[in-house]
Design an enzyme around this catalytic site. Sequence first.
Site, PDB file in Angstrom:
ATOM      1  N   GLU A 104       4.569   6.693  13.035  1.00 17.83           N
ATOM      2  CA  GLU A 104       4.250   6.239  14.393  1.00 17.83           C
ATOM      3  C   GLU A 104       3.221   5.120  14.348  1.00 17.83           C
ATOM      4  O   GLU A 104       3.330   4.109  15.053  1.00 17.83           O
ATOM      5  CB  GLU A 104       3.707   7.410  15.228  1.00 17.83           C
ATOM      6  CG  GLU A 104       3.476   7.066  16.709  1.00 17.83           C
ATOM      7  CD  GLU A 104       2.084   6.538  17.028  1.00 17.83           C
ATOM      8  OE1 GLU A 104       1.887   6.033  18.144  1.00 17.83           O
ATOM      9  OE2 GLU A 104       1.176   6.593  16.171  1.00 17.83           O
ATOM     10  N   HIS A 119      -9.198   7.267  15.824  1.00 16.16           N
ATOM     11  CA  HIS A 119      -9.022   6.276  14.751  1.00 16.16           C
ATOM     12  C   HIS A 119     -10.338   5.961  14.033  1.00 16.16           C
ATOM     13  O   HIS A 119     -10.733   4.798  13.897  1.00 16.16           O
ATOM     14  CB  HIS A 119      -8.376   4.981  15.285  1.00 16.16           C
ATOM     15  CG  HIS A 119      -6.893   5.136  15.520  1.00 16.16           C
ATOM     16  ND1 HIS A 119      -5.983   4.119  15.351  1.00 16.16           N
ATOM     17  CD2 HIS A 119      -6.158   6.213  15.902  1.00 16.16           C
ATOM     18  CE1 HIS A 119      -4.760   4.570  15.613  1.00 16.16           C
ATOM     19  NE2 HIS A 119      -4.854   5.838  15.957  1.00 16.16           N
TER      20      HIS A 119
HETATM   21 CO    CO Z   1      -1.128   9.203  17.704  1.00 13.81          CO
END
Ligand code: CO
Length: 351
Positions: A209, A320
């Site tokens: 993804e 992230h």
């Molecule tokens: Co994600």
Amino acid sequence: METVELLQTLCDAFGPSGFEEEVAETLQRLIAPYVDEMRVDALGNLIAIRRGTGDTTLMLDAHTDEIGFIISYIEENGFLRFTQTSGWDARIVPSHALTIRSDHGTFVKGYIGTPPPHILRPEDRDKPYKLEDLFVDIGVDSAEAVAALGVRVGSPAVIAYPFEQLNEQVVMARAIDDRAGCAVIVKTLEALAGQELEATVVACFSVQEEVGLRGATTAAYQIEPDIALVLETTVAADYPGIEPQRRPTRFGHGPAVVVMDNSMITRGATVRAITELADEHLVPWQYRIPYGGGTNAGAIHRSRGGVQTGVVSIPVRYFHSPYALMRLDDFENTVRLVTEFTRHCPGLARR
Ligand code: CO
């Protein structure tokens, strides 16, 4: 499996984009009791089917990959150069420990070293490091010693930090994006075990993804869903320095319903179907304020002749980065909403 143990098992599995095998194998074991059949496709997507009594197919999607790194060059003196697979802000990468998977299937630890202030030039102190200037020190002193460990150009790596529970409500892990989404699907299948369902549920654990929705693209084509729900994690930014209008979601306010991001504009009827269902079942929820980002829904809703697709995301702080934080009540409320969605699915598909 108990929620925290499940999250720990999934978040600690090694799986940067393109190297998700361990995550898929772990999930196969976890969902085997709840599905009728399973397969892993050519790209590595794990596709599991739970047959219903009717002819509607609901695709539940979560991605197995995490943001990671790949070794790009071996220095003669044993230092490793690397690049990211995707998703990293290069400024926050220095001075972290890494886990590299070797060709022997073992994990090699290393450290992304940086020079201390003692030897920094004054003019360099305020400059961010560039990824291409960084290197990993795995404690050996020759390219031959690196090769002997089974590490080479192309070896995958992730940040080394393990799952932690901060208190009864908050957990912290490296790969919450999107192992928490994978865990939502596991918990949903568990909650629906033994119940008769009209919809055939296809649980899709998609690869790659983070590098551009690649696994979901080929998975949606095979699955041909009538309706799809993507389970993701998203940016919670209710912390100092961020104005309210730039906070896509807030901690503790329940699953976030995505209305628009860079990959899809959710149809109004789909948004209403999800939010009304949440209200009916007293599940707290929030809108995700449109502010960048994208999910596998971007690929799924454009599959074949088009698929009615919704996205429900768990708010996560410090997305992230080496660690992300998630609240367990947000996780549990997401499971409740997805379980109800699955139960009511054929009706929702006809709206
Ligand atoms: Co994600």
